[in-house]
Design a protein around this motif. Structure first.
Motif, mmCIF file in Angstrom:
data_model
loop_
_atom_site.group_PDB
_atom_site.id
_atom_site.type_symbol
_atom_site.label_atom_id
_atom_site.label_comp_id
_atom_site.label_asym_id
_atom_site.label_seq_id
_atom_site.Cartn_x
_atom_site.Cartn_y
_atom_site.Cartn_z
ATOM 1 N N SER A 30 11.009 16.725 -17.563
ATOM 2 C CA SER A 30 9.569 16.770 -17.793
ATOM 3 C C SER A 30 9.093 15.729 -18.795
ATOM 4 C CB SER A 30 9.156 18.170 -18.261
ATOM 5 O OG SER A 30 9.828 18.504 -19.458
ATOM 6 N N ASN A 31 10.010 15.062 -19.479
ATOM 7 C CA ASN A 31 9.636 14.019 -20.431
ATOM 8 C C ASN A 31 9.371 12.670 -19.773
ATOM 9 O OD1 ASN A 31 9.883 15.816 -22.524
ATOM 10 N ND2 ASN A 31 11.906 15.122 -23.159
ATOM 11 N N PHE A 32 9.586 12.580 -18.471
ATOM 12 C CA PHE A 32 9.490 11.303 -17.777
ATOM 13 C C PHE A 32 8.322 11.286 -16.807
ATOM 14 C CE2 PHE A 32 13.455 9.257 -18.980
ATOM 15 C CZ PHE A 32 14.195 10.311 -19.472
ATOM 16 N N ALA A 33 7.702 10.101 -16.698
ATOM 17 C CA ALA A 33 6.794 9.843 -15.594
ATOM 18 C C ALA A 33 7.639 9.342 -14.437
ATOM 19 C CB ALA A 33 5.772 8.780 -15.983
ATOM 20 N N MET A 34 7.374 9.836 -13.252
ATOM 21 C CA MET A 34 8.213 9.517 -12.094
ATOM 22 C C MET A 34 7.394 8.822 -11.026
ATOM 23 S SD MET A 34 11.134 10.875 -12.967
ATOM 24 C CE MET A 34 12.026 10.883 -11.415
ATOM 25 N N GLY A 35 8.067 7.951 -10.268
ATOM 26 C CA GLY A 35 7.371 7.262 -9.195
ATOM 27 C C GLY A 35 8.303 6.871 -8.074
ATOM 28 N N TRP A 36 7.696 6.548 -6.952
ATOM 29 C CA TRP A 36 8.416 6.023 -5.787
ATOM 30 C C TRP A 36 8.026 4.572 -5.567
ATOM 31 C CZ3 TRP A 36 12.338 8.303 -3.344
ATOM 32 C CH2 TRP A 36 12.491 9.682 -3.459
ATOM 33 N N PHE A 37 9.007 3.763 -5.248
ATOM 34 C CA PHE A 37 8.815 2.348 -4.990
ATOM 35 C C PHE A 37 9.556 1.984 -3.718
ATOM 36 C CE2 PHE A 37 6.905 1.156 -9.053
ATOM 37 C CZ PHE A 37 7.189 2.286 -9.796
ATOM 38 N N ARG A 38 9.231 0.828 -3.156
ATOM 39 C CA ARG A 38 9.951 0.377 -1.965
ATOM 40 C C ARG A 38 10.080 -1.134 -1.991
ATOM 41 N NH1 ARG A 38 5.390 1.820 2.682
ATOM 42 N NH2 ARG A 38 3.920 0.126 2.195
ATOM 43 N N LYS A 43 10.824 -9.318 0.358
ATOM 44 C CA LYS A 43 9.580 -8.996 -0.343
ATOM 45 C C LYS A 43 9.880 -8.427 -1.723
ATOM 46 C CE LYS A 43 6.687 -8.143 3.704
ATOM 47 N NZ LYS A 43 5.710 -7.212 4.338
ATOM 48 N N GLU A 44 8.880 -8.465 -2.589
ATOM 49 C CA GLU A 44 9.038 -7.901 -3.914
ATOM 50 C C GLU A 44 8.954 -6.371 -3.851
ATOM 51 O OE1 GLU A 44 7.174 -11.555 -6.612
ATOM 52 O OE2 GLU A 44 6.222 -9.588 -6.607
ATOM 53 N N ARG A 45 9.553 -5.750 -4.848
ATOM 54 C CA ARG A 45 9.460 -4.300 -4.953
ATOM 55 C C ARG A 45 8.021 -3.918 -5.268
ATOM 56 N NH1 ARG A 45 14.253 -1.221 -7.977
ATOM 57 N NH2 ARG A 45 15.279 -2.581 -6.486
ATOM 58 N N GLU A 46 7.522 -2.896 -4.585
ATOM 59 C CA GLU A 46 6.151 -2.478 -4.788
ATOM 60 C C GLU A 46 6.060 -0.986 -5.035
ATOM 61 O OE1 GLU A 46 3.675 -3.099 -1.377
ATOM 62 O OE2 GLU A 46 4.972 -1.960 -0.031
ATOM 63 N N PRO A 84 5.712 0.910 11.318
ATOM 64 C CA PRO A 84 6.805 -0.057 11.140
ATOM 65 C C PRO A 84 6.724 -0.787 9.806
ATOM 66 C CG PRO A 84 6.013 -0.130 13.388
ATOM 67 C CD PRO A 84 5.085 0.789 12.650
ATOM 68 N N GLY A 85 5.529 -1.002 9.296
ATOM 69 C CA GLY A 85 5.352 -1.668 8.010
ATOM 70 C C GLY A 85 5.848 -0.862 6.828
ATOM 71 N N ASP A 86 6.180 0.410 7.044
ATOM 72 C CA ASP A 86 6.741 1.238 5.979
ATOM 73 C C ASP A 86 8.253 1.059 5.852
ATOM 74 O OD1 ASP A 86 4.482 3.803 7.058
ATOM 75 O OD2 ASP A 86 4.258 2.502 5.299
ATOM 76 N N THR A 87 8.839 0.308 6.759
ATOM 77 C CA THR A 87 10.279 0.078 6.716
ATOM 78 C C THR A 87 10.675 -0.628 5.435
ATOM 79 O OG1 THR A 87 10.506 0.005 9.123
ATOM 80 C CG2 THR A 87 12.199 -1.112 7.830
ATOM 81 N N ALA A 88 11.588 -0.027 4.687
ATOM 82 C CA ALA A 88 12.006 -0.579 3.389
ATOM 83 C C ALA A 88 13.089 0.315 2.797
ATOM 84 C CB ALA A 88 10.832 -0.656 2.431
ATOM 85 N N MET A 89 13.692 -0.176 1.727
ATOM 86 C CA MET A 89 14.524 0.664 0.880
ATOM 87 C C MET A 89 13.580 1.337 -0.111
ATOM 88 S SD MET A 89 17.718 1.540 0.388
ATOM 89 C CE MET A 89 18.833 0.207 0.799
ATOM 90 N N TYR A 90 13.711 2.630 -0.206
ATOM 91 C CA TYR A 90 12.835 3.395 -1.099
ATOM 92 C C TYR A 90 13.630 3.841 -2.323
ATOM 93 C CZ TYR A 90 9.008 3.538 2.209
ATOM 94 O OH TYR A 90 7.954 3.181 3.025
ATOM 95 N N TYR A 91 13.011 3.646 -3.484
ATOM 96 C CA TYR A 91 13.644 3.976 -4.754
ATOM 97 C C TYR A 91 12.758 4.938 -5.537
ATOM 98 C CZ TYR A 91 16.211 -0.395 -3.886
ATOM 99 O OH TYR A 91 16.980 -1.394 -3.345
ATOM 100 N N CYS A 92 13.381 5.858 -6.237
ATOM 101 C CA CYS A 92 12.625 6.604 -7.231
ATOM 102 C C CYS A 92 12.963 6.027 -8.600
ATOM 103 C CB CYS A 92 12.868 8.100 -7.168
ATOM 104 S SG CYS A 92 14.436 8.664 -7.804
ATOM 105 N N ALA A 93 12.040 6.184 -9.521
ATOM 106 C CA ALA A 93 12.190 5.606 -10.843
ATOM 107 C C ALA A 93 11.560 6.519 -11.880
ATOM 108 C CB ALA A 93 11.547 4.225 -10.894
#
Length: 123
Positions: A30-38, A43-46, A84-93
């Protein structure tokens, strides 16, 4: 420190759905802000979605939903109407930094990353 492990990726046809999970361990979640990236090849990570607010990239608004279960220390990303444009490696951070809503999707604001899970959407 926090360790992050993503799961739930796969191959789907356009219009399909997937639910990604990110299990956290090693620190008080709970001390962290969490997000999803791809990141797609070449292409750059977004940023895709942040639990901070929550906040979404324009490209996924209305289709993706971020949520979390603090008791299970797990972050989720429900992805509907996949394209199809959602194709990517997805990361949580995870981040312990202070940030504004506008910074919530900036990869450089996040310090801890999972190994990623591949999402492939075919037409």
């Amino acid at each position: 420190q926090v360790q992050l492990v993503e799961s739930g990726g796969g191959s789907v046809q356009a219009g399909g759905s997937l639910r990604l999970s990110c299990a956290a361990s090693g620190a008080t979640y709970s001390n962290f802000a969490m997000g999803w990236f791809r990141q797609a090849p070449g292409k750059e990570r977004e940023g895709v979605a942040s639990i901070y607010s929550p906040y979404y990239a324009d490209s996924v608004k209305g289709r993706f939903a971020i949520s979390q279960d603090n008791a299970r220390k797990t972050l989720y990303l429900q992805m509907n109407s996949l394209k199809p444009g959602d194709t990517a490696m997805y990361y949580c951070a995870a981040s312990r930094r202070l940030m504004t809503t506008g910074q919530a999707l900036s990869p450089d604001k996040y310090d801890y990353w999972g190994q990623g899970t591949q999402v492939t959407v075919s037409s």
